[in-house]
Design a protein around this motif. Structure first.
Motif, PDB file in Angstrom:
ATOM      1  N   THR A  77      35.054  35.693  36.602  1.00 58.12           N
ATOM      2  CA  THR A  77      34.116  34.657  36.148  1.00 58.12           C
ATOM      3  C   THR A  77      34.405  33.295  36.750  1.00 58.12           C
ATOM      4  O   THR A  77      33.713  32.322  36.430  1.00 58.12           O
ATOM      5  CB  THR A  77      34.162  34.525  34.618  1.00 58.12           C
ATOM      6  OG1 THR A  77      35.456  34.015  34.218  1.00 58.12           O
ATOM      7  CG2 THR A  77      33.949  35.884  33.955  1.00 58.12           C
ATOM      8  N   ARG A  78      35.426  33.201  37.622  1.00 50.94           N
ATOM      9  CA  ARG A  78      35.838  31.892  38.135  1.00 50.94           C
ATOM     10  C   ARG A  78      35.187  31.530  39.467  1.00 50.94           C
ATOM     11  O   ARG A  78      35.470  30.464  40.020  1.00 50.94           O
ATOM     12  CB  ARG A  78      37.365  31.843  38.286  1.00 50.94           C
ATOM     13  CG  ARG A  78      38.139  32.227  37.044  1.00 50.94           C
ATOM     14  CD  ARG A  78      37.706  31.456  35.828  1.00 50.94           C
ATOM     15  NE  ARG A  78      38.020  30.039  35.928  1.00 50.94           N
ATOM     16  CZ  ARG A  78      37.605  29.123  35.079  1.00 50.94           C
ATOM     17  NH1 ARG A  78      36.799  29.468  34.077  1.00 50.94           N
ATOM     18  NH2 ARG A  78      37.951  27.866  35.240  1.00 50.94           N
ATOM     19  N   PHE A  92      38.732  38.028  33.771  1.00 49.76           N
ATOM     20  CA  PHE A  92      38.681  36.572  33.590  1.00 49.76           C
ATOM     21  C   PHE A  92      38.470  35.881  34.936  1.00 49.76           C
ATOM     22  O   PHE A  92      37.637  34.976  35.058  1.00 49.76           O
ATOM     23  CB  PHE A  92      39.979  36.073  32.943  1.00 49.76           C
ATOM     24  CG  PHE A  92      40.137  34.576  32.985  1.00 49.76           C
ATOM     25  CD1 PHE A  92      39.427  33.767  32.114  1.00 49.76           C
ATOM     26  CD2 PHE A  92      40.976  33.978  33.914  1.00 49.76           C
ATOM     27  CE1 PHE A  92      39.562  32.378  32.167  1.00 49.76           C
ATOM     28  CE2 PHE A  92      41.112  32.601  33.968  1.00 49.76           C
ATOM     29  CZ  PHE A  92      40.404  31.793  33.095  1.00 49.76           C
TER      30      PHE A  92
END
Length: 380
Positions: free
Chosen positions: A61-62, A58
């Motif tokens: 993807t930041r 997660f």
């Protein structure tokens, strides 16, 4: 366009991570299963699938897009040379280091190779205890370190995303993951280690059942007796004393029948050690404690593996090697816009007789427009 390129780079990074995870874990686990019938503990699976496979990906993807366009277009081919080279090298590093560390483990005088199904007779429904041995502990450590490194280096910004240092989440998760690997590798037996069945002994295996939530989530193993290789001597001596195969139980405080305990007490060299060798202090009962020498050797090899992962990504795929290939392609006419794109292609057309593309000037110009963008030059 900037956001689209950054999104494409992120998609390929996460795609590469999951492919590397599948190939690395399948290969390493297949080797462990075929040679020793060993799997790692259930909480290692949770760490791999939730902690790394969900939380860390997660944060992969930041990373935001750079504030300016680079003169390099991202590859969009799942099976292109660059993508295959990335996946192949990372899988190779993971598997080769695992095999090398495994051979180092086999050379230790205290190493006791055990097949938990044939030697200790662990039932099928107790699969989560088939990692209560040296091979299971080593597999857990190598897999965790390998996947954490792959996820992190695949998040390097490169030419399209901001510096990885500005992605706080991925850095925090990476430090926590590698810190956990360090604790599991170097520490003496404790309840945390026994959750992951690494450097664990019997008293701490029983004690970890008192940790809140952990025991409720676990389907077995947490808070139970530790079924290390040292169970074999007790089991062999108990054959004439019990009708079925004896296995340690919490009801008997993980101790064998009284005649067996009298002949082979808990502090006997065959039990609270490794194959009769005293590997470390503080290991009581069946265990998979590594010796101090092996712990530091393992830590050094994991550090070397980590360095090579970072070096390959930073200096090969995103550094001088990639720039050399890009320049060679451009000079040979393989990467112009009219000629079609390759894995390392640029988008700047040839000007006059000079077909080279100076990316550094473009980055300097972008940095002048947005000073914060200069951070990108520190890490790819």
């Amino acid at each position: 366009i900037r956001e689209g390129r950054a999104c494409l780079a992120t998609n390929l990074a996460t795609f590469s991570y999951f492919i590397v995870q599948a190939l690395s874990i399948y290969t390493i686990m297949s080797i462990s299963m075929m040679t020793c019938n060993v799997v790692f503990g259930e909480w290692v699976y949770m760490l791999k699938d939730i902690g790394l496979g969900m939380v860390m990906t997660f944060y992969m993807t930041r990373s935001k897009a750079l504030p300016f366009l680079a003169k390099v277009r991202p590859t969009a081919t799942l099976l292109g040379f660059r993508t295959v080279c990335t996946i192949g090298t990372q899988v190779l590093l993971n598997v080769v280091f695992f095999l090398g560390i495994r051979e180092l483990l086999y050379a230790q005088p205290w190493y006791d190779r055990v097949n938990p199904v044939h030697d200790i007779h662990i039932a099928s429904h107790m699969w989560m205890l088939r990692g209560d041995n040296y091979d299971g502990a080593l597999t857990a450590i190598c897999c965790t370190a390998s996947l954490a490194n792959v996820a992190y280096v695949n998040t390097y910004g490169g030419n399209f995303r901001r510096n990885i240092c500005r992605n706080v989440g991925i850095n925090v998760v990476y430090l926590l993951s590698m810190g956990l690997v360090g604790v599991l590798t170097l520490s003496t037996p404790n309840p945390l280690n026994c959750i992951f069945r690494v450097n664990c002994d019997t008293p701490n295996s029983l004690a970890c059942g008192a940790i809140p939530i952990v025991d409720e989530v676990s389907v077995g193993g947490i808070g139970e007796c530790f079924l290390g290789p040292q169970v074999k001597p007790w089991q062999n001596h108990s054959r004439s004393l019990v009708a079925d195969v004896w296995l340690p139980s919490k009801d008997s405080k993980c101790l064998p029948p009284s005649p067996t305990l009298a002949a082979i007490p808990l502090d006997h060299p065959l039990i609270s050690t490794g194959k009769g060798f005293s590997v470390t202090t503080g290991c009581i009962g069946p265990n998979n404690c590594f010796s101090v020498y092996f712990k530091w050797m393992l830590a050094a090899l994991l550090l070397l593996q980590t360095f090579l992962h970072h070096f390959f990504m930073k200096f090969v795929l995103l550094g001088p090697v990639a720039r050399f290939i890009r320049t060679w392609q451009h000079q040979s006419g393989q990467s112009t816009v009219e000629g079609g794109a390759t894995s390392f292609s640029t988008i700047c057309p040839p000007k006059g007789g000079d077909r080279s593309c100076d990316l550094s000037k473009d980055l300097e110009l972008g940095a002048q427009k947005d000073p914060k963008a200069s951070l990108h030059s520190g890490f790819a």
